[in-house]
Design an enzyme around this catalytic site. Structure first.
Site, PDB file in Angstrom:
ATOM      1  N   LYS A 190       1.006  -1.375   0.016  1.00  0.00           N
ATOM      2  CA  LYS A 190       0.044  -0.054   0.054  1.00  0.00           C
ATOM      3  C   LYS A 190       1.034   1.149  -0.092  1.00  0.00           C
ATOM      4  CE  LYS A 190      -3.981   1.869   2.511  1.00  0.00           C
ATOM      5  NZ  LYS A 190      -4.798   1.749   3.774  1.00  0.00           N
TER       6      LYS A 190
ATOM      7  N   SER B  35      -9.866   1.843   2.745  1.00  0.00           N
ATOM      8  CA  SER B  35      -8.898   2.500   1.945  1.00  0.00           C
ATOM      9  C   SER B  35      -7.967   1.646   1.121  1.00  0.00           C
ATOM     10  CB  SER B  35      -8.107   3.628   2.701  1.00  0.00           C
ATOM     11  OG  SER B  35      -7.422   3.073   3.796  1.00  0.00           O
TER      12      SER B  35
ATOM     13  N   SER C 234     -10.024  -0.667   6.995  1.00  0.00           N
ATOM     14  CA  SER C 234      -9.578  -0.672   5.621  1.00  0.00           C
ATOM     15  C   SER C 234      -8.824  -1.827   4.990  1.00  0.00           C
ATOM     16  CB  SER C 234      -8.426   0.691   5.512  1.00  0.00           C
ATOM     17  OG  SER C 234      -9.490   2.056   5.429  1.00  0.00           O
TER      18      SER C 234
HETATM   19  N1  GLN Z   1     -13.557   4.233   6.302  1.00  0.00           N
HETATM   20  C1  GLN Z   1     -12.643   4.565   7.359  1.00  0.00           C
HETATM   21  C2  GLN Z   1     -12.159   6.038   7.435  1.00  0.00           C
HETATM   22  O1  GLN Z   1     -12.369   6.705   6.342  1.00  0.00           O
HETATM   23  C3  GLN Z   1     -11.728   3.704   7.798  1.00  0.00           C
HETATM   24  C4  GLN Z   1     -10.327   4.077   7.078  1.00  0.00           C
HETATM   25  C5  GLN Z   1      -9.154   3.129   7.527  1.00  0.00           C
HETATM   26  O2  GLN Z   1      -9.277   2.110   7.747  1.00  0.00           O
HETATM   27  N2  GLN Z   1      -8.095   3.501   7.072  1.00  0.00           N
HETATM   28  O3  GLN Z   1     -11.814   6.396   8.250  1.00  0.00           O
END
Ligand code: GLN
Length: 446
Positions: free
Chosen positions: A50, A125, A149
């Site tokens: 990532k 994400s 995410s």
């Molecule tokens: N969707 C959540 C957020 O936007 C989780 C994102 C994540 O785990 N990085 O904060």
């Protein structure tokens, strides 16, 4: 696609041949936009990374304009561990900007498509990592999970994604979103590979002061025959879609067939999780993103004086979603509102922890949805409230610091994968992988 276990047993020649084929395949599937770029100079088993994890001398940008041109000066601890185990980083995967989002639509490189059906989002994400593994463009990948995410894109793309106990995996070299919630974890084709990759990246590290300093490993002791007590949450899943409910019933039957004991439990209304999470995460994000000022990292937009340089750099460098969260984070931390929001969120977080502790008093694992729906079509989550609510089943796990693993259970009538997660008590990764393996075996998704 060969598994990680198989790849680790391959000769150098076989691996090099495989990497050439992989590169051709990635080239042929460029439209998916799973990878930002591919770097093939590593020697070991290729793993997709990532774009918020530092690989020395590679560009690392958290999919943000503000970090364009930034080159990582050192390896993240997880990268050092990969290299030491004969694996090598192979390509940076797309993500929501600074890991903020649930669809991988906020990336400055454009959106990633779901490999199962390109009209649907891959989740986020870590959507690039999930799409890469789901499409057979990676043997395995690393993602990061602050509020779901890893697990949610894994569920949307039909792969396995695992979030370790907070502190199990070093965050050194991970671009911080919300430091008390972030964990790096494996995204793989099956549960065993997830255990193998988890073993490789986890362990003590003095460079991360929140590291648990524990080195116990799981993959040599995997035991899907172990009989466990698993909690189900009938009330908690009432708001999930019919697809998710069907998968839930299927999983319960499968767990029973494997000889596990199922008990019913209750959880407090998850709507409080959302508030506690978004207050905590944005407060920490505001602080963490303060460092991107155009002076020390990445892109600078010159102004007439220092203040204007900060202002222009941040105005042009950050996308809308990131700006929204910086505003919210500053608000909840500001004097006058701090007690009303931030302190309250921390109290709620404590309650959530206690809630889990109560359940884990007499069960080994909890079965839970990952998301209320299958991967939605593009545009569907642009209604912000709906997007935020789609995190409802994942974020309490981060607030409580627990390990959880998402695995595919079935496909719905339209062919979209439905995943569910198992959640374990802190440091019970062995139990988590054992239970997940037995569920995977009984379900036989592929
Ligand atoms: N969707 C959540 C957020 O936007 C989780 C994102 C994540 O785990 N990085 O904060």
């Amino acid at each position: 696609m060969i598994t990680l276990k198989e790849a680790l047993a391959m000769s150098k020649d076989e691996l090099n041949k495989f990497k050439d084929e992989l590169q051709t395949k990635i080239e042929a599937n460029k439209d998916l936009n799973a990878y930002i770029d591919v770097n093939t100079f590593g020697e070991g088993v290729p793993v997709a990374i990532k774009d918020n994890i530092q690989v020395k001398e590679w560009s690392v940008t958290s999919a943000s304009k503000i970090l364009q041109g930034y080159i990582a000066p050192y390896n993240a601890t997880v990268i050092e561990k990969l290299l030491a185990a004969g694996l090598s980083p192979f390509g940076r995967t797309n993500m929501d900007e600074f890991a903020m989002g649930s669809t991988t639509e906020t990336s400055c490189y454009g959106k990633t498509l779901n490999p199962v059906n390109p009209e649907h989002v891959p989740g986020g994400s870590s959507g690039g990592s999930a799409a890469a593994v789901g499409a057979g463009l990676a043997i395995a990948a690393l993602g990061s999970d602050t509020g779901g995410s890893i697990r949610q894109p894994a569920a949307y793309c039909g792969i396995v994604g695992m979030k370790p106990t907070y502190g199990r995996v070093s965050r050194y070299g991970l671009g911080a979103y919300a430091s008390s919630l972030d964990q790096i974890g494996p995204m793989t084709q099956n549960v065993e590979d997830a255990a193998i990759l988890y073993d490789i990246i986890s362990g003590s590290d003095v460079k991360d002061s929140t590291n648990a300093m524990r080195d116990d490993k799981v993959s040599d002791n995997l035991n899907p025959e172990r009989k466990l007590t698993i909690a189900i949450l009938p009330k908690y899943i009432e708001n999930a879609s019919d697809d998710v409910k069907e998968a839930y019933s299927k999983a319960v039957e499968a767990l029973k067939a494997q000889g596990h004991t199922i008990v019913e439990k209750e959880m407090m209304d998850a709507k409080y999780d959302i508030s506690a999470y978004y207050v905590t995460a944005t407060a920490e994000a505001t602080t963490n993103l303060g460092r991107y000022d155009g002076i020390r990292y990445g892109n600078r937009v010159e102004g007439a004086n220092l203040e204007e340089t900060y202002y222009k750099t941040r105005s042009e460098g950050f996308g809308d979603e990131v700006k929204r969260r910086i505003l919210l984070g500053n608000f909840v931390l500001s004097s006058g509102y701090y007690e009303a929001y931030y302190v309250k969120a921390q109290k709620t977080r404590h309650l959530i922890k206690e809630e889990y502790a109560k359940i884990f008093n007499d069960v080994d694992l909890i079965l839970s949805p990952v998301a209320p729906n299958v991967a939605p079509k593009f545009g569907n989550l642009q209604i912000r409230w709906r997007c935020i609510l789609s995190d409802i089943y994942t974020i309490s796990v981060n607030l409580a610091g627990l390990p959880a693993l998402s695995l595919p259970i079935m496909k719905n009538a339209a062919g979209m994968p439905v995943g569910l997660q198992l959640i374990a008590n802190a440091y019970e990764e062995q139990t988590l992988f054992d239970g997940a393996m037995s569920l995977e075996k009984e379900i036989a998704y592929k």
